[in-house]
Each structure stands twice: as C-alpha cells, then as structure tokens.
Write an enzyme that holds these catalytic residues in place. Structure first.
Site, short mmCIF file in Angstrom:
data_model
loop_
_atom_site.label_atom_id
_atom_site.label_comp_id
_atom_site.label_asym_id
_atom_site.label_seq_id
_atom_site.Cartn_x
_atom_site.Cartn_y
_atom_site.Cartn_z
N ARG A 1 59.56 62.39 22.16
CA ARG A 1 59.67 61.51 22.82
C ARG A 1 59.13 59.72 22.71
O ARG A 1 58.13 59.13 22.82
CB ARG A 1 58.39 61.28 23.75
N ASP B 1 59.40 55.56 22.77
CA ASP B 1 59.56 54.69 24.06
C ASP B 1 60.66 53.87 23.94
O ASP B 1 61.65 53.88 23.23
CB ASP B 1 58.29 53.55 23.28
N ARG C 1 55.35 51.81 14.57
CA ARG C 1 54.99 50.32 14.62
C ARG C 1 53.32 49.91 14.35
O ARG C 1 53.82 48.74 13.61
CB ARG C 1 55.39 50.06 16.23
#
Lengths: 263, 263
Positions: A60, A62, A210
């Site tokens: 999923r 972002d 990230r």
C-alpha cells in the site's frame, strides 16, 4: 494457506501494474483525492459491465510514491469470461487518461493472495544529486544539492542488513504489530548524477525506506560518520534518525512470490 | 571565426540547459505558444533588472522535443557583474515553475557562438516497446507495441554512416541549403523494454533523426528487410522512407565544441 478467497461467482486475477503516484493519494481509497485502488476498481468495473469488483495490493504505497511493477489481485465476475489479454488491455483502456496501466494479467493460482502470498518486496529510492532542480525527472527523484558519497552510504547500509528492530526508521503512524523486519538487500549505487538505493525485504514498516534514505543522505553528505547509522538502529528511537525522504523518489519495482503468477 | 558577437555593453555566456519539451512549441519563439527561448530570455531579463537579453541555441528543437544538455548563448548586460553560479541559479529560479533549468554557466570565450562554433550534436531517440502504453516515462518515449529487433535495426543503421545525401529523411519544411550530411554515429541498443537510437553528426536536417527512427522501426518490426534502409537513402525521395517518429521520443543529449566552454 487460503486467505480471503474470491467471493462466490468471482474469479481472481493477478495484475502487474505501473503507476505514477504524482497527484494521487496513494494506493488506498481515501476521501480526499484519487487513489490507485479507486482508479483501478472503477476501470475494471467498466470492463465488467459495471459489476462491483474487489482489489488488494502487495504494497500500500503512500501519496506520491510510484510503482513500475506492483502486483495486485482483482476479483472479477466469472461470467465475463475475459482472457488475460482482454483484461490487461481493457482495464488499461478504461484507466486513461490517468497514469496507471496494467502491464500483465494472469489467472491467479488457487489460494493466491497478492499481499499474503508475497515473500518479498523490492523498492528503489532515487536521488538526483546536483545543484540544479530536477527537470526531465521532476516528481520522480529527491533533489539533494549537497554532494553525496555513494560508497560511504553503501558501507553504512551494510550495518542494517539482517533481522533487526527497526523502530528508529518507523513512522509514528505505522500499524504493524512488530517493529522487527529482515532487510535482505540495501545497495547504494551512483549512475552519473543519480544515486539509487535498492532495498529488498519480506515486508517493510511504514516509511521505513524513506526514513532509511533520509538517514543515508546524512552519511553521504558527511553530516554523520558511517558508524552513526548502526547507532541509530540500536537506539530504537525515531528521533535519532534522519529526516523522512520525500515520497517522489520512491518506486516499488518488484514483488516476489514462491510461484510467480505471471510465469 | 567571429560570428554575431555580443552587442556593445553586453557579455556572452555559455549555458547548458535541460528542458522538458512537453507542451512547449520548441526552442524558437512563436506566436502560438510558449517556447524555450521565450522562457529563458524572460527569466534572464528578470535577473538582469529587466534589461533586454539575446539568446541563440546550438539546436532549434521542435515542439515536444526534450534536451538534457542543450548549449545556448546568452548575452547579458556587462554591468551586472554576476558570476557563473549566480547566473545558473538566478535564471533557474526565475524559470520556475516551467520545466526548463540551467545546469551550467560559463563566460564564453572570445568569438564563441553556441550554434556556429558547435562541431557536433548528439541526440537519443527512445522507444518503449511493449503492449501497454507508457506510464512512468509518458511524454518521453515513442510507444511501439510490435516487438522490435534492435540487432536488425543496428545492422541497417550502419549502412547510413558517413557522408550522404539524406533527402529521403528530410522534412519538406527543411531550410538547409544542402541535403548532404555526415552521420558519425548511429547505434541502436536495447535495455529491457526500451530501445535507444543514439546518433551524432556535425548537424542534422529538419526531422532527420525522427525520420531515421521511423524507418528503423520498419526494419526492427520486420516490415522491411535490413537492406531496404540503404535503398531508401539512395532513392533521395522522402516518400520512400518510413513515418516520422513522434517528437516526444527525441532528446538532445550533448553538443560538442573544439574547446569546451564549460571545461
């Protein structure tokens, strides 16, 4: 090993999809904007004569995150009797003009689930390292002006390989039950002005890639010594890590299954 | 060897610029839309306190064509006493939000002209060769569904190397006084689903690269035998060649000078 099989009268398809996350709210349906899931399900529903269709993804992503080869499952009414090529081309057609398209479609094996059957995910995080802002690859890279040393980043990255508590690299919003993950690949390579951070694991925590990219950048720019990355890991404290690198540099590039549904 | 030097009170700068040609009318100023030249001159003029500035390019690209390293000259008022870094960053700043930016700036050598001093230009034409339309590289590739054989294209391309009359690959609108050009490089390589056609010459005729790409695609897809490309060349007749490949696959990637102004 059967997880959430298709509803009665439905057949499950495995799709490999490519999307440009720019301007989208991410994979998951949300009230505040267009999601990949909504676009995909609406396009598939058009192909299936407006019947409801259900989808789930291996990852999923972002808002703003891209995928060159995301794997999703799509449950379509059995009666439609479409073949793989018709599904690939038909859904891609109805997805226009959005930057989402189907690369491959295949009838899913019995008991297969896009998320629960996946045994690894691979992401690439890309940095454009030069004084001038991105132009040809705008929205697809993180722009870092300060010169980065990919070798130092690569060296630091090796200290994170294996099974660890990645709490330091986990978003506050992460809903995983455990912060333990096993990082199988963390390669940092330079190609001209671009740096690629390639990572692979069975699964990742929310923002893990990230957050790793943001901390690796601290090493590459010389703001942190190489040894700091391992210290941050061991602190198990998000406040010790570097900034969260922006979403636009992140791209899901592959998902692995014990038996490749597209083979 | 002095061609069109700067006006009195002006100093000439060499700029290396990157631009995304999507939505632009090309390099040259036109009444029907935004050009790279207009955007660049307006941004430079803002930096120079609204003084008029003059520019010229090594290659006047068409609408939709991109550049990763175009070289242009810009004549700025001498009195501004800006240094190379201020020019690079200042013009790039004023170019926002357009997808045009300055990568490098350098004081031009005496007598240097971006166009007349250039001794070669290098272009890359990129094809995405797969059933599904482009997504992550939309507007930057030519989408060809039919499978292409890069080796056949490369073999055919060798027959065009050297000095020839390229009338068959010349647009009707071409204003060059002679159709004779010398093609120094024509390489066709495949990287996964992408094919790259790399060409280099002192100069090119209008649409020459796109016309070459369109004909090479006829070879790669098996619609033409390898030998046909040389026959098309020898016919000196535009009607014998393949279609003009679309602008979005084309990118100027380098310009050569006897003495590199950025060295």
């Amino acid at each position: 090993m059967v997880h959430d099989g298709p509803a009665p009268g439905y057949r499950r398809w495995a799709l490999k999809i490519e999307y440009d996350g720019t301007g989208l709210v991410g994979w998951q349906r949300q009230d505040n904007g267009l999601s990949v899931q909504q676009l995909l399900e609406e396009a598939a529903s058009k192909l299936a004569g407006d019947a409801p269709v259900m989808s789930a993804t291996a990852g999923r992503t972002d808002a703003g995150v891209h995928a060159s080869a995301m794997v999703v499952q799509l449950d379509l009414p059995e009666q439609d009797r479409l073949d793989a090529r018709q599904i690939r081309d038909g859904i891609s057609f109805h997805l226009k003009p959005h930057r989402v398209a189907v690369l491959e479609a295949a009838a899913a094996p019995q008991g297969w689930h896009a998320r629960f059957s996946a045994i690894w995910r691979r992401y690439r995080y890309t940095i454009l390292n030069r004084p001038t802002r991105p132009v040809l690859d705008a929205d697809h890279v993180w722009h870092v002006r300060r010169p980065l040393d990919a070798k130092l980043m690569s060296e630091a990255g090796q200290s994170l390989l294996g099974r660890h508590d990645f709490s330091s690299f986990r978003a506050a919003s992460c809903q995983a039950s455990s912060p333990i993950r096993t990082l199988d690949v963390l390669d940092v390579t330079r190609q001209g002005l671009h740096l690629h951070i390639d990572v692979q694991a069975r699964s990742f925590l929310h923002h893990q890639v990230r957050n790793l990219a943001g901390s690796l950048q601290m090493i590459g720019s010389g703001q942190w010594p190489v040894s700091k990355l391992r210290q941050v890991l061991e602190a198990r404290d998000r406040r010790q890590a570097g900034p969260t690198a922006p979403s636009e540099g992140l791209c899901l590039v592959a998902v692995g299954y014990e038996s490749d549904p597209f083979a």
